[in-house]
Design an enzyme around this catalytic site. Structure first.
Site, PDB file in Angstrom:
ATOM      1  N   ARG A 268      -6.308  -4.819  -8.874  1.00  0.00           N
ATOM      2  CA  ARG A 268      -6.832  -5.389  -7.546  1.00  0.00           C
ATOM      3  C   ARG A 268      -8.117  -4.697  -7.237  1.00  0.00           C
ATOM      4  NH1 ARG A 268      -1.627  -4.477  -4.004  1.00  0.00           N
ATOM      5  NH2 ARG A 268      -2.181  -1.705  -4.200  1.00  0.00           N
TER       6      ARG A 268
ATOM      7  N   ARG B 213       5.452   4.238  -6.747  1.00  0.00           N
ATOM      8  CA  ARG B 213       5.421   2.924  -6.071  1.00  0.00           C
ATOM      9  C   ARG B 213       6.251   2.396  -6.694  1.00  0.00           C
ATOM     10  NH1 ARG B 213      -0.051   1.257  -5.146  1.00  0.00           N
ATOM     11  NH2 ARG B 213       1.099  -0.101  -3.190  1.00  0.00           N
TER      12      ARG B 213
ATOM     13  N   LYS C  41       2.184  -9.197  -0.719  1.00  0.00           N
ATOM     14  CA  LYS C  41       1.697  -9.706   1.215  1.00  0.00           C
ATOM     15  C   LYS C  41       1.229  -9.607   1.627  1.00  0.00           C
ATOM     16  CE  LYS C  41       4.559  -5.499   1.099  1.00  0.00           C
ATOM     17  NZ  LYS C  41       4.110  -5.107  -0.694  1.00  0.00           N
TER      18      LYS C  41
ATOM     19  N   ARG D 117      -7.906   0.803  -5.167  1.00  0.00           N
ATOM     20  CA  ARG D 117      -7.311   1.154  -4.411  1.00  0.00           C
ATOM     21  C   ARG D 117      -7.468   3.214  -5.129  1.00  0.00           C
ATOM     22  NH1 ARG D 117      -2.926  -1.561  -0.708  1.00  0.00           N
ATOM     23  NH2 ARG D 117      -1.833   0.884  -1.513  1.00  0.00           N
TER      24      ARG D 117
ATOM     25  N   ARG E 294       9.493   0.446   5.002  1.00  0.00           N
ATOM     26  CA  ARG E 294       9.904   0.598   4.089  1.00  0.00           C
ATOM     27  C   ARG E 294      11.330   1.371   3.714  1.00  0.00           C
ATOM     28  NH1 ARG E 294       4.396   0.067   2.465  1.00  0.00           N
ATOM     29  NH2 ARG E 294       4.263  -0.028   0.314  1.00  0.00           N
TER      30      ARG E 294
HETATM   31  P1  AMP Z   1       0.033  -0.148   0.510  1.00  0.00           P
HETATM   32  O1  AMP Z   1      -0.153  -0.694   1.458  1.00  0.00           O
HETATM   33  O2  AMP Z   1       2.174  -0.844   1.980  1.00  0.00           O
HETATM   34  O3  AMP Z   1       0.908  -0.802  -0.780  1.00  0.00           O
HETATM   35  O4  AMP Z   1       1.073   1.064   1.049  1.00  0.00           O
HETATM   36  C1  AMP Z   1       0.081   1.776   0.432  1.00  0.00           C
HETATM   37  C2  AMP Z   1       1.141   3.501   0.274  1.00  0.00           C
HETATM   38  O5  AMP Z   1       1.192   3.488   2.673  1.00  0.00           O
HETATM   39  C3  AMP Z   1       2.144   3.788   0.176  1.00  0.00           C
HETATM   40  O6  AMP Z   1       2.663   3.840  -0.988  1.00  0.00           O
HETATM   41  C4  AMP Z   1       3.484   4.915   1.245  1.00  0.00           C
HETATM   42  O7  AMP Z   1       2.481   5.576   0.340  1.00  0.00           O
HETATM   43  C5  AMP Z   1       1.962   4.871   2.784  1.00  0.00           C
HETATM   44  N1  AMP Z   1       2.596   3.880   3.317  1.00  0.00           N
HETATM   45  C6  AMP Z   1       2.657   2.312   3.732  1.00  0.00           C
HETATM   46  N2  AMP Z   1       3.364   1.830   4.846  1.00  0.00           N
HETATM   47  C7  AMP Z   1       4.397   2.818   4.558  1.00  0.00           C
HETATM   48  C8  AMP Z   1       5.946   2.541   5.162  1.00  0.00           C
HETATM   49  N3  AMP Z   1       5.738   1.846   6.084  1.00  0.00           N
HETATM   50  N4  AMP Z   1       5.954   3.984   5.041  1.00  0.00           N
HETATM   51  C9  AMP Z   1       6.093   5.223   4.593  1.00  0.00           C
HETATM   52  N5  AMP Z   1       5.108   5.429   3.830  1.00  0.00           N
HETATM   53  C10 AMP Z   1       4.227   3.496   4.314  1.00  0.00           C
END
Ligand code: AMP
Length: 211
Positions: free
Chosen positions: A123, A167, A13, A156, A88
């Site tokens: 990654r 996740r 994404k 990360r 989400r």
């Molecule tokens: P991402 O970088 O989008 O994979 O997000 C990394 C982490 O940030 C996720 O595993 C969640 O812990 C938190 N996170 C990101 N976006 C959201 C969201 N819309 N709602 C809740 N937690 C989020």
């Protein structure tokens, strides 16, 4: 174009958002990037988000909805935006609908669970600007520093195997049902992530009717 990118962690994404952002001349709003920035800057939001993120859990809806709503009020969002990683949960999708902002398309980028695990282990991201990389599929031309800003590339904290499994489960349990929510509005389109980045980019453009 007001666009939502849905999909499991590691689907690509962030990379597709970056490509679409350049192509369409609109900004990406990534809740993951916003939360990681808050953690780096040790703000109150960062302190609150960190424990959830380290365990691969979602940050509470009201917190994330608050920061997204604030961002969407900024002037640049009027011409369009790409939401990456938000909504989400169905509650977040409902909160977005309640803002009255009309979304044009919701793109679900699909990949298998096995692919996610393989991808996330390779990654990397720039410590400074957050640009995403992959050691095999999207390496930096400068080795372990960022092509864009020269920052150091890091893995990360939440890309370790145990957190990744959490996740993926969270994605299936809490995020996937959103597809049905947007299916009902007729805005959902699907693209299948491929091994080659260019192939995925083509799929995405095709699904969005950009070709
Ligand atoms: P991402 O970088 O989008 O994979 O997000 C990394 C982490 O940030 C996720 O595993 C969640 O812990 C938190 N996170 C990101 N976006 C959201 C969201 N819309 N709602 C809740 N937690 C989020």
């Amino acid at each position: 174009m007001k666009l939502i990118l849905l999909g499991p962690p590691g689907a690509g994404k962030g990379t597709q958002a970056e490509i679409l952002s350049k192509r369409l001349g609109i900004d990406t709003i990534s809740t993951g990037v916003m939360l990681r920035t808050a953690i780096r800057e040790k703000t109150e939001l960062g302190k609150l988000a960190q424990s959830y993120m380290n365990e691969g859990k979602l940050v509470p809806d009201e917190v994330v909805v608050g920061i997204v709503k604030e961002r969407l009020q900024q002037e640049d969002c009027k011409k369009g935006f790409i939401l990456d990683g938000f909504p989400r949960t169905t509650a977040q999708a409902q909160a977005l609908t309640e803002t009255g902002i009309e979304i044009d398309k919701v793109l679900s980028l699909e990949v298998s669970d096995e692919t996610i695990i393989e991808r996330l282990s390779g990654r990397r991201e720039c410590k400074e600007c957050g640009t995403p990389y992959h050691v095999v599929y999207k390496p930096s031309s400068k080795g372990d520093v960022c092509d864009v800003c020269g920052g150091k590339l890091i893995q990360r904290a939440d890309d370790n195997e145990e957190t990744v499994r959490n996740r993926i489960k969270v994605y299936h349990d809490q995020t996937e049902p959103i597809k049905e929510y947007y299916q009902k509005t007729g805005k959902l389109v699907i693209a299948y992530g491929k091994e080659e980045l260019e192939e995925t980019t083509k799929e995405v453009a095709h699904a969005l009717g950009l070709e």
